[in-house]
Design a protein around this motif. Structure first.
Motif, PDB file in Angstrom:
ATOM      1  N   ASP A   8       0.831  -1.205   0.000  1.00 28.94           N
ATOM      2  CA  ASP A   8       0.000   0.000   0.000  1.00 28.94           C
ATOM      3  C   ASP A   8       0.869   1.258   0.000  1.00 28.94           C
ATOM      4  N   LYS A   9       0.223   2.400  -0.124  1.00 21.01           N
ATOM      5  CA  LYS A   9       0.925   3.679  -0.250  1.00 21.01           C
ATOM      6  C   LYS A   9       1.779   3.985   0.987  1.00 21.01           C
ATOM      7  N   GLU A  10       1.266   3.685   2.170  1.00 19.02           N
ATOM      8  CA  GLU A  10       2.006   3.952   3.410  1.00 19.02           C
ATOM      9  C   GLU A  10       3.291   3.125   3.472  1.00 19.02           C
ATOM     10  N   THR A  11       3.211   1.852   3.119  1.00 20.51           N
ATOM     11  CA  THR A  11       4.399   1.000   3.114  1.00 20.51           C
ATOM     12  C   THR A  11       5.374   1.465   2.033  1.00 20.51           C
ATOM     13  N   GLU A  12       4.852   1.865   0.888  1.00 19.80           N
ATOM     14  CA  GLU A  12       5.702   2.403  -0.182  1.00 19.80           C
ATOM     15  C   GLU A  12       6.506   3.594   0.329  1.00 19.80           C
ATOM     16  N   LYS A  13       5.849   4.521   1.042  1.00 20.48           N
ATOM     17  CA  LYS A  13       6.547   5.696   1.592  1.00 20.48           C
ATOM     18  C   LYS A  13       7.654   5.279   2.554  1.00 20.48           C
ATOM     19  N   LYS A  14       7.365   4.302   3.396  1.00 19.45           N
ATOM     20  CA  LYS A  14       8.356   3.835   4.378  1.00 19.45           C
ATOM     21  C   LYS A  14       9.576   3.243   3.686  1.00 19.45           C
ATOM     22  N   ILE A  15       9.347   2.413   2.678  1.00 19.16           N
ATOM     23  CA  ILE A  15      10.466   1.799   1.953  1.00 19.16           C
ATOM     24  C   ILE A  15      11.297   2.883   1.269  1.00 19.16           C
ATOM     25  N   ARG A  16      10.651   3.815   0.598  1.00 19.94           N
ATOM     26  CA  ARG A  16      11.374   4.891  -0.095  1.00 19.94           C
ATOM     27  C   ARG A  16      12.133   5.781   0.884  1.00 19.94           C
ATOM     28  N   ALA A  17      11.668   5.847   2.157  1.00 23.22           N
ATOM     29  CA  ALA A  17      12.345   6.631   3.189  1.00 23.22           C
ATOM     30  C   ALA A  17      13.512   5.867   3.819  1.00 23.22           C
ATOM     31  N   GLY A  18      13.681   4.588   3.455  1.00 24.68           N
ATOM     32  CA  GLY A  18      14.822   3.829   3.950  1.00 24.68           C
ATOM     33  C   GLY A  18      14.527   2.667   4.868  1.00 24.68           C
ATOM     34  N   VAL A  19      13.266   2.406   5.170  1.00 24.30           N
ATOM     35  CA  VAL A  19      12.946   1.245   6.009  1.00 24.30           C
ATOM     36  C   VAL A  19      13.311  -0.016   5.223  1.00 24.30           C
ATOM     37  N   PRO A  20      14.174  -0.881   5.771  1.00 29.03           N
ATOM     38  CA  PRO A  20      14.699  -2.011   4.994  1.00 29.03           C
ATOM     39  C   PRO A  20      13.912  -3.310   5.058  1.00 29.03           C
ATOM     40  N   TRP A  21      12.656  -3.253   5.427  1.00 29.15           N
ATOM     41  CA  TRP A  21      11.874  -4.483   5.513  1.00 29.15           C
ATOM     42  C   TRP A  21      10.390  -4.209   5.303  1.00 29.15           C
ATOM     43  N   VAL A  22       9.643  -5.300   5.129  1.00 26.18           N
ATOM     44  CA  VAL A  22       8.182  -5.242   5.027  1.00 26.18           C
ATOM     45  C   VAL A  22       7.635  -6.271   6.021  1.00 26.18           C
ATOM     46  N   PHE A  23       6.761  -5.817   6.906  1.00 23.74           N
ATOM     47  CA  PHE A  23       6.179  -6.695   7.914  1.00 23.74           C
ATOM     48  C   PHE A  23       4.944  -7.414   7.372  1.00 23.74           C
ATOM     49  N   ASN A  24       4.551  -8.476   8.077  1.00 22.93           N
ATOM     50  CA  ASN A  24       3.281  -9.136   7.774  1.00 22.93           C
ATOM     51  C   ASN A  24       2.172  -8.096   7.867  1.00 22.93           C
ATOM     52  N   GLY A  25       1.218  -8.192   6.969  1.00 22.90           N
ATOM     53  CA  GLY A  25       0.099  -7.267   6.970  1.00 22.90           C
ATOM     54  C   GLY A  25       0.343  -6.004   6.166  1.00 22.90           C
ATOM     55  N   GLN A  26       1.561  -5.815   5.673  1.00 18.78           N
ATOM     56  CA  GLN A  26       1.877  -4.616   4.888  1.00 18.78           C
ATOM     57  C   GLN A  26       1.888  -4.886   3.388  1.00 18.78           C
ATOM     58  N   PHE A  27       1.483  -6.072   2.984  1.00 23.38           N
ATOM     59  CA  PHE A  27       1.450  -6.399   1.559  1.00 23.38           C
ATOM     60  C   PHE A  27       0.205  -7.213   1.252  1.00 23.38           C
ATOM     61  N   GLN A  28      -0.167  -7.217   0.002  1.00 29.06           N
ATOM     62  CA  GLN A  28      -1.339  -7.988  -0.425  1.00 29.06           C
ATOM     63  C   GLN A  28      -0.961  -9.459  -0.539  1.00 29.06           C
ATOM     64  N   GLU A  29      -1.707 -10.294   0.153  1.00 33.90           N
ATOM     65  CA  GLU A  29      -1.509 -11.739   0.019  1.00 33.90           C
ATOM     66  C   GLU A  29      -1.934 -12.162  -1.380  1.00 33.90           C
ATOM     67  N   SER A  30      -1.258 -13.168  -1.913  1.00 34.61           N
ATOM     68  CA  SER A  30      -1.638 -13.684  -3.234  1.00 34.61           C
ATOM     69  C   SER A  30      -1.365 -15.181  -3.278  1.00 34.61           C
ATOM     70  N   ALA A  31      -2.025 -15.856  -4.206  1.00 29.35           N
ATOM     71  CA  ALA A  31      -1.810 -17.298  -4.369  1.00 29.35           C
ATOM     72  C   ALA A  31      -0.356 -17.564  -4.736  1.00 29.35           C
ATOM     73  N   GLU A  32       0.230 -16.678  -5.513  1.00 29.48           N
ATOM     74  CA  GLU A  32       1.628 -16.837  -5.926  1.00 29.48           C
ATOM     75  C   GLU A  32       2.561 -16.813  -4.715  1.00 29.48           C
ATOM     76  N   LEU A  33       2.321 -15.907  -3.776  1.00 28.08           N
ATOM     77  CA  LEU A  33       3.172 -15.815  -2.587  1.00 28.08           C
ATOM     78  C   LEU A  33       3.045 -17.039  -1.690  1.00 28.08           C
ATOM     79  N   LEU A  34       1.885 -17.686  -1.696  1.00 21.92           N
ATOM     80  CA  LEU A  34       1.688 -18.863  -0.846  1.00 21.92           C
ATOM     81  C   LEU A  34       2.583 -20.031  -1.257  1.00 21.92           C
ATOM     82  N   SER A  35       2.999 -20.060  -2.511  1.00 18.46           N
ATOM     83  CA  SER A  35       3.800 -21.186  -2.992  1.00 18.46           C
ATOM     84  C   SER A  35       5.286 -20.844  -3.146  1.00 18.46           C
TER      85      SER A  35
END
Length: 103
Positions: A8-35
Protein backbone atom coordinates in the motif's frame (compact mmCIF):
# COMPACT_ATOMS: atom_id res chain seq x y z
CA UNK A 1 12.06 -14.61 -12.24
CA UNK A 2 10.71 -12.40 -9.50
CA UNK A 3 7.48 -12.91 -7.67
CA UNK A 4 5.42 -9.72 -7.53
CA UNK A 5 4.42 -8.29 -4.18
CA UNK A 6 2.12 -5.29 -3.92
CA UNK A 7 2.27 -2.87 -0.99
CA UNK A 8 0.00 0.00 0.00
CA UNK A 9 0.92 3.68 -0.25
CA UNK A 10 2.01 3.95 3.41
CA UNK A 11 4.40 1.00 3.11
CA UNK A 12 5.70 2.40 -0.18
CA UNK A 13 6.55 5.70 1.59
CA UNK A 14 8.36 3.83 4.38
CA UNK A 15 10.47 1.80 1.95
CA UNK A 16 11.37 4.89 -0.09
CA UNK A 17 12.34 6.63 3.19
CA UNK A 18 14.82 3.83 3.95
CA UNK A 19 12.95 1.24 6.01
CA UNK A 20 14.70 -2.01 4.99
CA UNK A 21 11.87 -4.48 5.51
CA UNK A 22 8.18 -5.24 5.03
CA UNK A 23 6.18 -6.70 7.91
CA UNK A 24 3.28 -9.14 7.77
CA UNK A 25 0.10 -7.27 6.97
CA UNK A 26 1.88 -4.62 4.89
CA UNK A 27 1.45 -6.40 1.56
CA UNK A 28 -1.34 -7.99 -0.43
CA UNK A 29 -1.51 -11.74 0.02
CA UNK A 30 -1.64 -13.68 -3.23
CA UNK A 31 -1.81 -17.30 -4.37
CA UNK A 32 1.63 -16.84 -5.93
CA UNK A 33 3.17 -15.81 -2.59
CA UNK A 34 1.69 -18.86 -0.85
CA UNK A 35 3.80 -21.19 -2.99
CA UNK A 36 7.07 -19.23 -2.89
CA UNK A 37 9.93 -20.92 -1.01
CA UNK A 38 11.84 -19.05 1.67
CA UNK A 39 14.71 -17.01 0.24
CA UNK A 40 12.98 -16.21 -3.04
CA UNK A 41 13.37 -12.74 -4.50
CA UNK A 42 10.33 -10.52 -4.75
CA UNK A 43 9.73 -7.42 -6.83
CA UNK A 44 7.94 -4.98 -4.55
CA UNK A 45 5.50 -2.77 -6.42
CA UNK A 46 2.91 -0.16 -5.63
CA UNK A 47 -0.78 -0.78 -6.14
CA UNK A 48 -0.33 1.19 -9.39
CA UNK A 49 2.36 -1.33 -10.48
CA UNK A 50 5.31 1.07 -10.03
CA UNK A 51 8.61 -0.58 -9.02
CA UNK A 52 9.65 0.22 -5.43
CA UNK A 53 12.33 -2.31 -4.46
CA UNK A 54 13.69 -5.84 -4.70
CA UNK A 55 13.84 -7.99 -1.61
CA UNK A 56 13.97 -11.56 -0.45
CA UNK A 57 11.00 -13.33 1.07
CA UNK A 58 10.63 -15.68 4.00
CA UNK A 59 6.97 -16.55 4.62
CA UNK A 60 7.78 -18.03 8.05
CA UNK A 61 9.19 -14.79 9.48
CA UNK A 62 7.31 -11.96 11.22
CA UNK A 63 9.39 -9.74 8.92
CA UNK A 64 8.86 -11.66 5.68
CA UNK A 65 10.67 -9.25 3.33
CA UNK A 66 14.15 -7.79 3.66
CA UNK A 67 14.94 -5.10 1.10
CA UNK A 68 18.01 -5.69 -1.05
CA UNK A 69 17.85 -2.78 -3.49
CA UNK A 70 15.78 0.27 -4.33
CA UNK A 71 16.94 0.02 -7.93
CA UNK A 72 15.65 -2.39 -10.55
CA UNK A 73 18.90 -4.28 -11.06
CA UNK A 74 20.12 -7.88 -11.19
CA UNK A 75 20.84 -9.35 -7.76
CA UNK A 76 23.70 -11.68 -8.62
CA UNK A 77 27.26 -12.54 -7.57
CA UNK A 78 28.58 -9.24 -8.93
CA UNK A 79 25.95 -7.29 -6.96
CA UNK A 80 26.93 -9.04 -3.69
CA UNK A 81 30.66 -8.55 -4.35
CA UNK A 82 30.17 -4.82 -5.02
CA UNK A 83 28.04 -4.36 -1.90
CA UNK A 84 30.51 -6.22 0.34
CA UNK A 85 33.46 -4.31 -1.13
CA UNK A 86 31.70 -0.98 -0.60
CA UNK A 87 30.78 -1.88 2.99
CA UNK A 88 34.36 -2.93 3.69
CA UNK A 89 35.74 0.34 2.29
CA UNK A 90 33.40 2.37 4.53
CA UNK A 91 34.34 0.28 7.54
CA UNK A 92 38.07 0.72 6.93
CA UNK A 93 37.61 4.51 7.15
CA UNK A 94 36.47 4.17 10.77
CA UNK A 95 38.06 0.99 12.13
CA UNK A 96 41.81 0.44 11.86
CA UNK A 97 41.87 -3.30 12.62
CA UNK A 98 40.11 -5.94 10.52
CA UNK A 99 36.69 -6.56 12.04
CA UNK A 100 33.83 -8.31 10.24
CA UNK A 101 30.40 -9.59 11.01
CA UNK A 102 28.62 -11.81 8.53
CA UNK A 103 24.89 -12.09 9.03
Amino acid sequence: PHVLMRVDKETEKKIRAGVPWVFNGQFQESAELLSVPAGSRVSIRSLRDVFIATGYYNPRSPIPVRILSLREEPIDTRWFCERLSSANARREKHISIPYYRLV
